[in-house]
Scaffold this motif. Structure first.
Motif, PDB file in Angstrom:
ATOM      1  N   LEU A  19       0.814  -1.201   0.000  1.00 40.65           N
ATOM      2  CA  LEU A  19       0.000   0.000   0.000  1.00 40.65           C
ATOM      3  C   LEU A  19       0.854   1.259   0.000  1.00 40.65           C
ATOM      4  CD1 LEU A  19      -2.712  -1.027   2.629  1.00 40.65           C
ATOM      5  CD2 LEU A  19      -2.692  -1.442   0.190  1.00 40.65           C
ATOM      6  N   PRO A  20       1.676   1.453  -1.039  1.00 35.36           N
ATOM      7  CA  PRO A  20       2.538   2.632  -1.058  1.00 35.36           C
ATOM      8  C   PRO A  20       1.747   3.917  -1.200  1.00 35.36           C
ATOM      9  CG  PRO A  20       2.569   1.570  -3.189  1.00 35.36           C
ATOM     10  CD  PRO A  20       1.784   0.662  -2.271  1.00 35.36           C
ATOM     11  N   ARG A  21       2.289   5.001  -0.664  1.00 35.53           N
ATOM     12  CA  ARG A  21       1.675   6.308  -0.794  1.00 35.53           C
ATOM     13  C   ARG A  21       2.064   6.906  -2.139  1.00 35.53           C
ATOM     14  NH1 ARG A  21       4.030   8.423   3.171  1.00 35.53           N
ATOM     15  NH2 ARG A  21       2.422   8.060   4.734  1.00 35.53           N
ATOM     16  N   SER A  22       1.103   7.398  -2.886  1.00 35.13           N
ATOM     17  CA  SER A  22       1.404   7.995  -4.176  1.00 35.13           C
ATOM     18  C   SER A  22       2.159   9.294  -3.981  1.00 35.13           C
ATOM     19  CB  SER A  22       0.108   8.271  -4.943  1.00 35.13           C
ATOM     20  OG  SER A  22       0.382   9.037  -6.093  1.00 35.13           O
ATOM     21  N   VAL A 141       0.475   7.043   8.255  1.00 34.11           N
ATOM     22  CA  VAL A 141      -0.753   6.365   7.835  1.00 34.11           C
ATOM     23  C   VAL A 141      -1.498   7.069   6.709  1.00 34.11           C
ATOM     24  CG1 VAL A 141      -1.054   5.431  10.151  1.00 34.11           C
ATOM     25  CG2 VAL A 141      -2.226   7.553   9.525  1.00 34.11           C
ATOM     26  N   TYR A 142      -1.169   8.316   6.431  1.00 35.93           N
ATOM     27  CA  TYR A 142      -1.940   9.060   5.433  1.00 35.93           C
ATOM     28  C   TYR A 142      -1.479   8.708   4.030  1.00 35.93           C
ATOM     29  CZ  TYR A 142      -4.014  13.032   2.961  1.00 35.93           C
ATOM     30  OH  TYR A 142      -4.720  13.817   2.086  1.00 35.93           O
ATOM     31  N   PHE A 143      -2.400   8.177   3.217  1.00 35.07           N
ATOM     32  CA  PHE A 143      -2.078   7.790   1.851  1.00 35.07           C
ATOM     33  C   PHE A 143      -2.479   8.841   0.830  1.00 35.07           C
ATOM     34  CE2 PHE A 143      -2.382   3.001   2.989  1.00 35.07           C
ATOM     35  CZ  PHE A 143      -1.114   3.069   3.547  1.00 35.07           C
ATOM     36  N   GLY A 144      -3.294   9.816   1.206  1.00 35.98           N
ATOM     37  CA  GLY A 144      -3.635  10.896   0.291  1.00 35.98           C
ATOM     38  C   GLY A 144      -5.127  11.097   0.123  1.00 35.98           C
ATOM     39  N   CYS A 145      -5.456  12.100  -0.687  1.00 37.34           N
ATOM     40  CA  CYS A 145      -6.843  12.402  -1.026  1.00 37.34           C
ATOM     41  C   CYS A 145      -7.070  11.987  -2.475  1.00 37.34           C
ATOM     42  CB  CYS A 145      -7.127  13.894  -0.850  1.00 37.34           C
ATOM     43  SG  CYS A 145      -8.859  14.344  -1.106  1.00 37.34           S
ATOM     44  N   TYR A 146      -8.093  11.173  -2.712  1.00 36.77           N
ATOM     45  CA  TYR A 146      -8.381  10.641  -4.035  1.00 36.77           C
ATOM     46  C   TYR A 146      -9.826  10.952  -4.410  1.00 36.77           C
ATOM     47  CZ  TYR A 146      -4.030   8.005  -3.627  1.00 36.77           C
ATOM     48  OH  TYR A 146      -2.700   7.656  -3.490  1.00 36.77           O
ATOM     49  N   ASP A 147     -10.092  10.946  -5.705  1.00 39.86           N
ATOM     50  CA  ASP A 147     -11.451  11.213  -6.174  1.00 39.86           C
ATOM     51  C   ASP A 147     -12.424  10.146  -5.704  1.00 39.86           C
ATOM     52  OD1 ASP A 147     -10.649  13.519  -7.466  1.00 39.86           O
ATOM     53  OD2 ASP A 147     -10.330  12.507  -9.391  1.00 39.86           O
ATOM     54  N   SER A 148     -11.944   8.909  -5.591  1.00 38.46           N
ATOM     55  CA  SER A 148     -12.814   7.797  -5.223  1.00 38.46           C
ATOM     56  C   SER A 148     -11.947   6.610  -4.824  1.00 38.46           C
ATOM     57  CB  SER A 148     -13.709   7.395  -6.393  1.00 38.46           C
ATOM     58  OG  SER A 148     -12.912   6.924  -7.476  1.00 38.46           O
ATOM     59  N   LEU A 149     -12.591   5.585  -4.264  1.00 39.04           N
ATOM     60  CA  LEU A 149     -11.885   4.352  -3.942  1.00 39.04           C
ATOM     61  C   LEU A 149     -11.360   3.695  -5.213  1.00 39.04           C
ATOM     62  CD1 LEU A 149     -11.022   2.254  -1.860  1.00 39.04           C
ATOM     63  CD2 LEU A 149     -13.290   1.216  -2.058  1.00 39.04           C
ATOM     64  N   GLN A 184     -13.111  -3.990  -7.753  1.00 42.49           N
ATOM     65  CA  GLN A 184     -13.146  -5.091  -6.798  1.00 42.49           C
ATOM     66  C   GLN A 184     -11.886  -5.097  -5.937  1.00 42.49           C
ATOM     67  OE1 GLN A 184     -15.664  -7.098  -6.112  1.00 42.49           O
ATOM     68  NE2 GLN A 184     -14.449  -8.051  -4.488  1.00 42.49           N
ATOM     69  N   PHE A 185     -10.767  -4.761  -6.534  1.00 40.25           N
ATOM     70  CA  PHE A 185      -9.500  -4.682  -5.807  1.00 40.25           C
ATOM     71  C   PHE A 185      -9.610  -3.659  -4.683  1.00 40.25           C
ATOM     72  CE2 PHE A 185      -4.955  -2.967  -5.956  1.00 40.25           C
ATOM     73  CZ  PHE A 185      -4.451  -3.960  -5.135  1.00 40.25           C
ATOM     74  N   GLY A 186     -10.162  -2.485  -4.995  1.00 40.07           N
ATOM     75  CA  GLY A 186     -10.325  -1.446  -3.977  1.00 40.07           C
ATOM     76  C   GLY A 186     -11.285  -1.863  -2.886  1.00 40.07           C
ATOM     77  N   ARG A 187     -12.406  -2.449  -3.277  1.00 36.95           N
ATOM     78  CA  ARG A 187     -13.376  -2.901  -2.276  1.00 36.95           C
ATOM     79  C   ARG A 187     -12.778  -3.966  -1.371  1.00 36.95           C
ATOM     80  NH1 ARG A 187     -17.088  -2.570  -6.640  1.00 36.95           N
ATOM     81  NH2 ARG A 187     -16.910  -4.823  -6.999  1.00 36.95           N
ATOM     82  N   GLY A 188     -11.974  -4.851  -1.968  1.00 35.31           N
ATOM     83  CA  GLY A 188     -11.366  -5.910  -1.166  1.00 35.31           C
ATOM     84  C   GLY A 188     -10.400  -5.355  -0.121  1.00 35.31           C
ATOM     85  N   ILE A 189      -9.597  -4.371  -0.507  1.00 34.95           N
ATOM     86  CA  ILE A 189      -8.659  -3.764   0.440  1.00 34.95           C
ATOM     87  C   ILE A 189      -9.412  -3.056   1.558  1.00 34.95           C
ATOM     88  CG2 ILE A 189      -6.857  -2.007   0.702  1.00 34.95           C
ATOM     89  CD1 ILE A 189      -6.011  -2.622  -2.162  1.00 34.95           C
ATOM     90  N   HIS A 190     -10.478  -2.346   1.185  1.00 32.78           N
ATOM     91  CA  HIS A 190     -11.255  -1.630   2.201  1.00 32.78           C
ATOM     92  C   HIS A 190     -11.974  -2.608   3.130  1.00 32.78           C
ATOM     93  CE1 HIS A 190     -14.983   0.593   3.534  1.00 32.78           C
ATOM     94  NE2 HIS A 190     -14.008   1.340   4.013  1.00 32.78           N
ATOM     95  N   ASP A 191     -12.623  -3.610   2.557  1.00 34.88           N
ATOM     96  CA  ASP A 191     -13.395  -4.556   3.371  1.00 34.88           C
ATOM     97  C   ASP A 191     -12.500  -5.370   4.298  1.00 34.88           C
ATOM     98  OD1 ASP A 191     -15.622  -3.623   2.084  1.00 34.88           O
ATOM     99  OD2 ASP A 191     -15.846  -5.358   0.748  1.00 34.88           O
ATOM    100  N   SER A 192     -11.242  -5.545   3.901  1.00 35.42           N
ATOM    101  CA  SER A 192     -10.318  -6.308   4.748  1.00 35.42           C
ATOM    102  C   SER A 192      -9.826  -5.497   5.940  1.00 35.42           C
ATOM    103  CB  SER A 192      -9.112  -6.755   3.923  1.00 35.42           C
ATOM    104  OG  SER A 192      -8.286  -5.638   3.595  1.00 35.42           O
ATOM    105  N   GLY A 193     -10.094  -4.185   5.930  1.00 28.62           N
ATOM    106  CA  GLY A 193      -9.626  -3.329   7.012  1.00 28.62           C
ATOM    107  C   GLY A 193      -8.228  -2.792   6.800  1.00 28.62           C
ATOM    108  N   ASP A 194      -7.647  -3.022   5.628  1.00 25.10           N
ATOM    109  CA  ASP A 194      -6.302  -2.531   5.370  1.00 25.10           C
ATOM    110  C   ASP A 194      -6.247  -1.019   5.214  1.00 25.10           C
ATOM    111  OD1 ASP A 194      -5.141  -4.997   5.550  1.00 25.10           O
ATOM    112  OD2 ASP A 194      -5.078  -5.372   3.398  1.00 25.10           O
ATOM    113  N   ASP A 209      -3.992   4.288   6.363  1.00 28.77           N
ATOM    114  CA  ASP A 209      -3.665   2.898   6.655  1.00 28.77           C
ATOM    115  C   ASP A 209      -4.569   2.416   7.782  1.00 28.77           C
ATOM    116  OD1 ASP A 209      -2.501   0.458   7.310  1.00 28.77           O
ATOM    117  OD2 ASP A 209      -0.456   1.174   6.975  1.00 28.77           O
ATOM    118  N   GLY A 210      -5.357   1.418   7.510  1.00 24.60           N
ATOM    119  CA  GLY A 210      -6.309   0.919   8.516  1.00 24.60           C
ATOM    120  C   GLY A 210      -5.709  -0.115   9.436  1.00 24.60           C
ATOM    121  N   ARG A 211      -4.436  -0.427   9.260  1.00 22.96           N
ATOM    122  CA  ARG A 211      -3.824  -1.491  10.062  1.00 22.96           C
ATOM    123  C   ARG A 211      -3.147  -0.958  11.310  1.00 22.96           C
ATOM    124  NH1 ARG A 211      -0.658  -3.702   4.857  1.00 22.96           N
ATOM    125  NH2 ARG A 211      -0.259  -1.461   4.812  1.00 22.96           N
TER     126      ARG A 211
END
Length: 212
Positions: A19-22, A141-149, A184-194, A209-211
């Motif tokens: 989960l690198p920060r852009s 923990v801050y990965f940034g501000c994005y338009d959407s998941l 689906q990739f984004g939803r999976g990362i979010h649903d996993s709590g990452d 970062d949700g971990r």
């Protein structure tokens, strides 16, 4: 002899992405001086006697400086027993809500974080309002501000090399029928709590970062 470069088929483990920060999403967001967090503190003795006596204070000051300014305000009260105060208004704290008796230490700490990092810090603090030890980890923990998941997932797939991996290994004749499902990739990362998500006030989402 065939010297054509073979595609890089180094495997990636999708279960534990880093989960690198852009680099396009800075962790610093300058706040204009007029928008810095502030609080309105009022004398309770005056308030209880039907008078409004208080002052607006720059909340980014140290707790000691805030206390000194409050003491000076109370000293000018028309009430001889003016010793107690409460926070009756505030602004510049994003979606955070301050209580009337919020400690000056927490007020100053929140305000200074917002002044340095913007309202994304307020969102992170709000996610951990009962555990202020987490506030110190904002930069980690801050990965940034994005338009959407979805937009975050697309950027992440590129950063992790997943997009390149598919382009390098899938035959050309199959590419029109193959795609990486970033939604689906984004939803999976979010649903996993990452990751944790907060809505930004002017659109988009803040991602953490949700971990932690």
């Amino acid at each position: 002899m065939n010297n054509d470069k073979q595609p890089d088929t180094t495997p990636f483990d999708p279960k534990e992405p880093e989960l690198p920060r852009s680099t396009e999403h800075s962790t610093t967001h300058e706040i204009a001086p007029e928008d810095l967090p502030r609080i309105y503190v009022a004398s309770l003795s005056d308030y209880n006697n039907g008078h409004l006596h208080g002052t607006w204070l720059d909340a980014t000051n140290s707790p000691e400086d805030l206390q000194a300014a409050i003491g000076a305000m109370l000293a000018k009260s028309r009430q001889p027993d003016a010793e107690e105060f409460a926070i009756h208004d505030f602004d510049g704290f994003g979606g955070l809500q301050l209580s009337e008796y919020e400690s000056l230490e927490r007020v100053s700490r929140l305000a200074q974080g917002i002044a340095e990092y913007g309202h994304a810090f307020a969102a992170w603090a709000d996610l951990h309002i009962d555990d202020d030890s987490q506030w110190d980890h904002f930069e980690e923990v801050y990965f940034g501000c994005y338009d959407s998941l979805h937009a975050y997932a697309e950027q992440l797939a590129d950063d992790l090399g997943y997009t390149k991996l598919l382009n390098d290994t899938i035959p050309e004749y199959l590419k029109p029928y193959t795609r990486f499902d970033t939604e689906q990739f984004g939803r999976g990362i979010h649903d996993s709590g990452d990751i944790s998500i907060s809505n930004a006030p002017h659109g988009g989402i803040w991602i953490f970062d949700g971990r932690m």
